[in-house]
Enzyme design. Structure first.
Site, mmCIF file in Angstrom:
data_model
loop_
_atom_site.group_PDB
_atom_site.id
_atom_site.type_symbol
_atom_site.label_atom_id
_atom_site.label_comp_id
_atom_site.label_asym_id
_atom_site.label_seq_id
_atom_site.Cartn_x
_atom_site.Cartn_y
_atom_site.Cartn_z
ATOM 1 N N ARG A 58 0.825 -1.211 0.000
ATOM 2 C CA ARG A 58 0.000 0.000 0.000
ATOM 3 C C ARG A 58 0.860 1.263 0.000
ATOM 4 O O ARG A 58 0.519 2.262 -0.654
ATOM 5 C CB ARG A 58 -0.932 -0.020 1.206
ATOM 6 C CG ARG A 58 -1.996 1.070 1.198
ATOM 7 C CD ARG A 58 -3.139 0.708 2.134
ATOM 8 N NE ARG A 58 -4.161 1.745 2.147
ATOM 9 C CZ ARG A 58 -4.282 2.665 3.108
ATOM 10 N NH1 ARG A 58 -3.444 2.656 4.138
ATOM 11 N NH2 ARG A 58 -5.242 3.564 3.064
ATOM 12 N N HIS A 62 0.417 4.199 -2.754
ATOM 13 C CA HIS A 62 0.127 5.577 -2.380
ATOM 14 C C HIS A 62 1.273 6.516 -2.760
ATOM 15 O O HIS A 62 1.056 7.711 -2.981
ATOM 16 C CB HIS A 62 -0.174 5.682 -0.886
ATOM 17 C CG HIS A 62 -1.566 5.259 -0.532
ATOM 18 N ND1 HIS A 62 -2.346 5.936 0.381
ATOM 19 C CD2 HIS A 62 -2.327 4.232 -0.974
ATOM 20 C CE1 HIS A 62 -3.540 5.338 0.483
ATOM 21 N NE2 HIS A 62 -3.532 4.299 -0.328
ATOM 22 N N ASN A 90 -3.873 9.154 3.767
ATOM 23 C CA ASN A 90 -2.698 8.604 4.434
ATOM 24 C C ASN A 90 -2.718 8.741 5.948
ATOM 25 O O ASN A 90 -2.181 7.885 6.662
ATOM 26 C CB ASN A 90 -1.434 9.306 3.900
ATOM 27 C CG ASN A 90 -1.219 9.074 2.421
ATOM 28 O OD1 ASN A 90 -1.582 8.036 1.886
ATOM 29 N ND2 ASN A 90 -0.620 10.055 1.742
ATOM 30 N N HIS A 189 -5.905 -6.278 -2.458
ATOM 31 C CA HIS A 189 -6.773 -6.349 -1.279
ATOM 32 C C HIS A 189 -7.090 -7.788 -0.874
ATOM 33 O O HIS A 189 -7.918 -8.022 0.003
ATOM 34 C CB HIS A 189 -8.066 -5.566 -1.516
ATOM 35 C CG HIS A 189 -7.889 -4.093 -1.433
ATOM 36 N ND1 HIS A 189 -8.919 -3.193 -1.601
ATOM 37 C CD2 HIS A 189 -6.778 -3.340 -1.190
ATOM 38 C CE1 HIS A 189 -8.454 -1.958 -1.475
ATOM 39 N NE2 HIS A 189 -7.164 -2.028 -1.234
#
Length: 316
Positions: A58, A62, A90, A189
């Protein structure tokens, strides 16, 4: 899809340099030991807390969606510098910075001043997937680290968990990623957890969700905002610490934890792709690798642009 079908399936822009300067052999002479150093730390971190693998993937996602894959997300705020860590997608959510710090220390011992934090993050994300049972691939490296960050970019570019299919597709397209890439990369996910604040609206308000599943998730996520916001639930109902295709199997049973998850199997253009990943895990793995490589190519700093940070949290 009826319950019988569900059971059957379950049993069933910039001044940045071109990406061509990235290469899987970039460190073959200057720091061949980088890969063992990264893998050793990631293995230890995941053995200590299996969730850390998902958190590292992740971090990479990001980071790449804001200014490209340049480690801008890793920069701490200072009195004169606003980074990305406190942006809405975040703040209180992205984690694993200490693991990246540990990797950086280990790599610096092997070859000081050679490997960027951006490359460390890319390699660590790959290793996390592999350690948890997912596919392997050769990571393209040669990125350098940014001396800037974009708080607004973090707020605007990263798809929120409330996204519909059109918004997801648009935000990925803005990064040069296709709808096919988006569905494949959403398969990340299959590992990790989400906070109640990110799935509350889905489990209380949406209709495209299995009722029993919704009630189970409601039990750990009070309806009132502010209450239990940080309570966690697995993104993959079945095997949240194993990288495989169960995430997609959950979607066809309306058991996606996030609204944005369920949107990719909701009677739309991406349903057939989800079904293909259920039918063939190898197809999912292949498309996921393609998506990760493409994401890693998003506007990297190379050549004389950027810097090799000595500390991933601070500009030199």
């Amino acid at each position: 899809m009826n319950q019988l079908d569900c059971r059957r399936v379950i049993s069933c822009f910039s001044t940045r340099s071109p990406t061509k300067q990235l290469s899987t052999s970039f460190y073959s002479s200057s720091c061949p030991g980088v890969y063992d150093a990264v893998k050793s730390v990631m293995k230890s971190a995941i053995a200590t807390e299996q969730r850390m693998g998902a958190s590292t993937v992740r971090l990479f996602f990001h980071d790449c969606f804001v200014q490209g894959c340049d480690a801008s997300l890793l920069l701490d705020d200072t009195a004169s510098f606003q980074g990305e860590k406190m942006a809405t997608p975040n703040n209180g959510s992205v984690r694993g910075f200490e693991v990246i710090d540990t990797i950086k220390t280990a790599v610096e011992k092997v070859c000081p001043g050679v490997v960027s934090c951006a490359d460390i993050l890319a390699i660590a994300a790959r290793d996390s997937v592999v350690i948890l049972g997912g596919p392997n691939w050769d990571v393209k490296v040669g990125r350098r680290d940014s001396t800037t960050a974009s708080f607004s970019g973090a707020n605007n570019n990263i798809p929120p968990p409330t996204s519909g299919l059109a918004n997801l597709t648009s935000l990925f397209a803005a990064q040069g990623l296709s709808q096919k890439d988006m569905v494949a990369l959403s398969g990340a996910h299959t590992i990790g957890q989400a906070r109640c604040t990110n799935f509350r609206a889905h489990v209380y308000n949406d209709t495209n969700i299995d009722g029993t599943f919704a009630r189970t998730r409601q039990s750990g996520c009070p309806r009132s905002s502010g209450s239990g916001d940080n309570n966690l639930a697995p993104l993959d109902l079945q095997t949240p610490t194993v990288f495989e295709n169960n995430y997609y199997k959950n979607l066809v049973c309306n058991k996606g934890l996030l609204h944005s998850d369920q949107e990719i199997f909701n009677g739309g253009a991406t349903d057939a792709q989800v079904q293909s990943y259920i039918n063939s895990q190898s197809t999912f793995f292949s498309d996921f690798v393609t998506g990760m490589i493409k994401m890693g190519d998003i506007t990297p700093l190379t050549g004389s642009n950027g810097q090799i940070r000595k500390n991933c949290r601070r500009i030199n």
